[in-house]
Design a protein around this motif. Structure first.
Motif, PDB file in Angstrom:
ATOM      1  N   PRO A  49       2.555  23.934   3.619  1.00  8.93           N
ATOM      2  CA  PRO A  49       1.274  23.762   2.921  1.00  8.93           C
ATOM      3  C   PRO A  49       0.598  22.451   3.321  1.00  8.93           C
ATOM      4  N   GLN A  50      -0.684  22.531   3.655  1.00  8.19           N
ATOM      5  CA  GLN A  50      -1.445  21.375   4.101  1.00  8.19           C
ATOM      6  C   GLN A  50      -2.407  20.938   2.998  1.00  8.19           C
ATOM      7  N   SER A  51      -2.561  19.631   2.825  1.00  6.38           N
ATOM      8  CA  SER A  51      -3.376  19.096   1.736  1.00  6.38           C
ATOM      9  C   SER A  51      -4.210  17.920   2.228  1.00  6.38           C
ATOM     10  N   ASP A  52      -5.266  17.625   1.479  1.00  5.59           N
ATOM     11  CA  ASP A  52      -6.080  16.439   1.692  1.00  5.59           C
ATOM     12  C   ASP A  52      -5.819  15.458   0.557  1.00  5.59           C
ATOM     13  N   SER A  53      -5.918  14.173   0.881  1.00  3.83           N
ATOM     14  CA  SER A  53      -5.657  13.137  -0.117  1.00  3.83           C
ATOM     15  C   SER A  53      -6.564  11.946   0.143  1.00  3.83           C
ATOM     16  N   LEU A  54      -6.951  11.251  -0.904  1.00  3.16           N
ATOM     17  CA  LEU A  54      -7.782  10.053  -0.816  1.00  3.16           C
ATOM     18  C   LEU A  54      -7.061   8.923  -1.526  1.00  3.16           C
ATOM     19  N   SER A  55      -6.863   7.794  -0.840  1.00  2.38           N
ATOM     20  CA  SER A  55      -6.127   6.699  -1.473  1.00  2.38           C
ATOM     21  C   SER A  55      -6.457   5.370  -0.819  1.00  2.38           C
ATOM     22  N   ASP A  56      -6.147   4.290  -1.542  1.00  2.00           N
ATOM     23  CA  ASP A  56      -6.215   2.934  -1.003  1.00  2.00           C
ATOM     24  C   ASP A  56      -4.873   2.597  -0.366  1.00  2.00           C
ATOM     25  N   ILE A  57      -4.888   1.632   0.571  1.00  2.00           N
ATOM     26  CA  ILE A  57      -3.645   1.147   1.161  1.00  2.00           C
ATOM     27  C   ILE A  57      -3.633  -0.377   1.095  1.00  2.00           C
ATOM     28  N   HIS A  58      -2.410  -0.935   0.992  1.00  2.00           N
ATOM     29  CA  HIS A  58      -2.240  -2.373   0.794  1.00  2.00           C
ATOM     30  C   HIS A  58      -1.106  -2.866   1.682  1.00  2.00           C
ATOM     31  N   CYS A  59      -1.404  -3.803   2.565  1.00  2.00           N
ATOM     32  CA  CYS A  59      -0.403  -4.351   3.469  1.00  2.00           C
ATOM     33  C   CYS A  59       0.152  -5.659   2.909  1.00  2.00           C
ATOM     34  N   VAL A  60       1.437  -5.892   3.132  1.00  2.00           N
ATOM     35  CA  VAL A  60       2.079  -7.111   2.650  1.00  2.00           C
ATOM     36  C   VAL A  60       1.478  -8.349   3.302  1.00  2.00           C
ATOM     37  N   THR A  61       0.783  -8.191   4.452  1.00  2.00           N
ATOM     38  CA  THR A  61       0.121  -9.329   5.101  1.00  2.00           C
ATOM     39  C   THR A  61      -1.217  -9.656   4.452  1.00  2.00           C
ATOM     40  N   THR A  62      -1.486  -9.110   3.282  1.00  2.00           N
ATOM     41  CA  THR A  62      -2.550  -9.453   2.330  1.00  2.00           C
ATOM     42  C   THR A  62      -3.860  -8.689   2.511  1.00  2.00           C
ATOM     43  N   TRP A  63      -3.951  -7.716   3.401  1.00  2.00           N
ATOM     44  CA  TRP A  63      -5.186  -6.940   3.471  1.00  2.00           C
ATOM     45  C   TRP A  63      -5.020  -5.600   2.748  1.00  2.00           C
ATOM     46  N   SER A  64      -6.142  -5.118   2.242  1.00  2.00           N
ATOM     47  CA  SER A  64      -6.214  -3.806   1.607  1.00  2.00           C
ATOM     48  C   SER A  64      -7.437  -3.070   2.142  1.00  2.00           C
ATOM     49  N   ARG A  65      -7.345  -1.749   2.170  1.00  2.00           N
ATOM     50  CA  ARG A  65      -8.484  -0.914   2.575  1.00  2.00           C
ATOM     51  C   ARG A  65      -8.630   0.220   1.566  1.00  2.00           C
ATOM     52  N   TYR A  66      -9.856   0.374   1.063  1.00  2.00           N
ATOM     53  CA  TYR A  66     -10.119   1.392   0.057  1.00  2.00           C
ATOM     54  C   TYR A  66     -10.460   2.752   0.682  1.00  2.00           C
ATOM     55  N   ASP A  67     -10.239   3.809  -0.082  1.00  2.00           N
ATOM     56  CA  ASP A  67     -10.758   5.158   0.158  1.00  2.00           C
ATOM     57  C   ASP A  67     -10.442   5.700   1.548  1.00  2.00           C
ATOM     58  N   ASN A  68      -9.164   5.780   1.859  1.00  2.00           N
ATOM     59  CA  ASN A  68      -8.712   6.380   3.112  1.00  2.00           C
ATOM     60  C   ASN A  68      -8.505   7.877   2.911  1.00  2.00           C
ATOM     61  N   ARG A  69      -9.063   8.660   3.812  1.00  2.00           N
ATOM     62  CA  ARG A  69      -8.937  10.118   3.740  1.00  2.00           C
ATOM     63  C   ARG A  69      -7.794  10.578   4.634  1.00  2.00           C
ATOM     64  N   TRP A  70      -6.834  11.281   4.037  1.00  2.00           N
ATOM     65  CA  TRP A  70      -5.657  11.757   4.759  1.00  2.00           C
ATOM     66  C   TRP A  70      -5.600  13.275   4.733  1.00  2.00           C
ATOM     67  N   HIS A  71      -4.915  13.823   5.722  1.00  2.00           N
ATOM     68  CA  HIS A  71      -4.596  15.249   5.742  1.00  2.00           C
ATOM     69  C   HIS A  71      -3.163  15.390   6.241  1.00  2.00           C
ATOM     70  N   GLY A  72      -2.411  16.280   5.614  1.00  2.00           N
ATOM     71  CA  GLY A  72      -1.023  16.471   6.025  1.00  2.00           C
ATOM     72  C   GLY A  72      -0.255  17.233   4.974  1.00  2.00           C
ATOM     73  N   VAL A  73       1.029  16.930   4.839  1.00  2.00           N
ATOM     74  CA  VAL A  73       1.924  17.625   3.919  1.00  2.00           C
ATOM     75  C   VAL A  73       2.301  16.669   2.791  1.00  2.00           C
ATOM     76  N   LEU A  74       1.975  17.036   1.562  1.00  4.50           N
ATOM     77  CA  LEU A  74       2.383  16.217   0.424  1.00  4.50           C
ATOM     78  C   LEU A  74       3.904  16.170   0.340  1.00  4.50           C
ATOM     79  N   THR A  75       4.436  15.001   0.013  1.00  2.00           N
ATOM     80  CA  THR A  75       5.894  14.895  -0.072  1.00  2.00           C
ATOM     81  C   THR A  75       6.458  15.842  -1.126  1.00  2.00           C
ATOM     82  N   ARG A  76       5.720  16.110  -2.179  1.00  2.00           N
ATOM     83  CA  ARG A  76       6.207  17.026  -3.215  1.00  2.00           C
ATOM     84  C   ARG A  76       6.389  18.445  -2.668  1.00  2.00           C
ATOM     85  N   ASP A  77       5.499  18.849  -1.764  1.00  2.00           N
ATOM     86  CA  ASP A  77       5.658  20.169  -1.160  1.00  2.00           C
ATOM     87  C   ASP A  77       6.890  20.218  -0.268  1.00  2.00           C
TER      88      ASP A  77
END
Length: 220
Positions: free
Chosen positions: A87-115
């Motif tokens: 099953p393939q899904s779309d997801s929207l999320s922010d990401i945060h790197c330990v080197t102190t940068w963050s990026r909002y509203d990233n669009r992903w497509h793939g397989v949800l880990t729950r599936d």
């Protein structure tokens, strides 16, 4: 079968009931107001910086594999065609790197880990996963974090295949933890009863990595 009739009891439904009863895959994460969206110590970027261990493996789709082993009822070894048939899904999320940068509203497509978990069925004693990448990188996660609602084995970012530099053809994204936990070029997932430190965890990084708690290093 009517809406009021119970589903036939199977090993999968029994296991899912056990997960639900124990709150197995609930992270306790709640929605945050916009003012709390950026974790402490982070700054926003518009691009996606590239960070790795100094090598970016070439992975042909014809030879790509993802193995899921350890404490699961149904171990899997997937080639690219089999992975794409999940099953393939779309997801929207922010990401945060330990080197102190963050990026909002990233669009992903793939397989949800729950599936994916629905396919392999972790055993009750499975509490952690150890991830291994094609470049030899490893990192560890509590199973509850790996199973988070918006965690995804992503093959696409912003409607284009994920580049080799960013972990293509497939990488993990666990948005609520620092990005070093989201292994690039993922090839193996081992389900374990005990926590086992990965590469950065053996080199002074925190075992979990919650950005809102600033769990950057082992002493945090």
């Amino acid at each position: 079968m009517g809406d009021d009739e119970p589903l036939p009891e199977t090993k999968l439904t029994s296991t899912k009931r056990q997960w639900a009863a124990g709150g197995k895959f609930l992270t306790g994460r709640v929605g945050r107001p916009e003012t709390d969206r950026l974790p402490p110590g982070q700054h926003l970027v518009n691009d996606w910086p590239v960070l790795d261990l100094g090598q970016q493996p070439h992975i042909a789709l014809e030879t790509w594999r993802l193995d899921l082993t350890g404490l699961v009822e149904k171990p899997l070894s997937l080639d690219w065609t089999a992975f794409q048939s999940l099953p393939q899904s779309d997801s929207l999320s922010d990401i945060h790197c330990v080197t102190t940068w963050s990026r909002y509203d990233n669009r992903w497509h793939g397989v949800l880990t729950r599936d994916l978990l629905n396919r392999v069925m972790p055993k009750p004693e499975a509490e952690y996963v150890l991830l291994t990448s094609y470049d030899g990188y490893t990192t560890n996660l509590p199973l509850v974090d790996f199973a988070a609602e918006n965690a995804i084995l992503a093959t696409s970012w912003e409607r284009a295949p994920i580049s080799r530099a960013h972990g293509g053809p497939m990488r993990l994204i666990v948005p609520h933890l620092y990005l070093w936990k989201s292994a690039k070029w993922l090839t193996r997932i081992v389900f374990c009863a005990a926590d086992r430190a990965g590469f950065w965890e053996r080199n002074g990084y925190h075992m979990r990595g919650d950005p809102w708690l600033e769990e950057r290093y082992s002493g945090d």
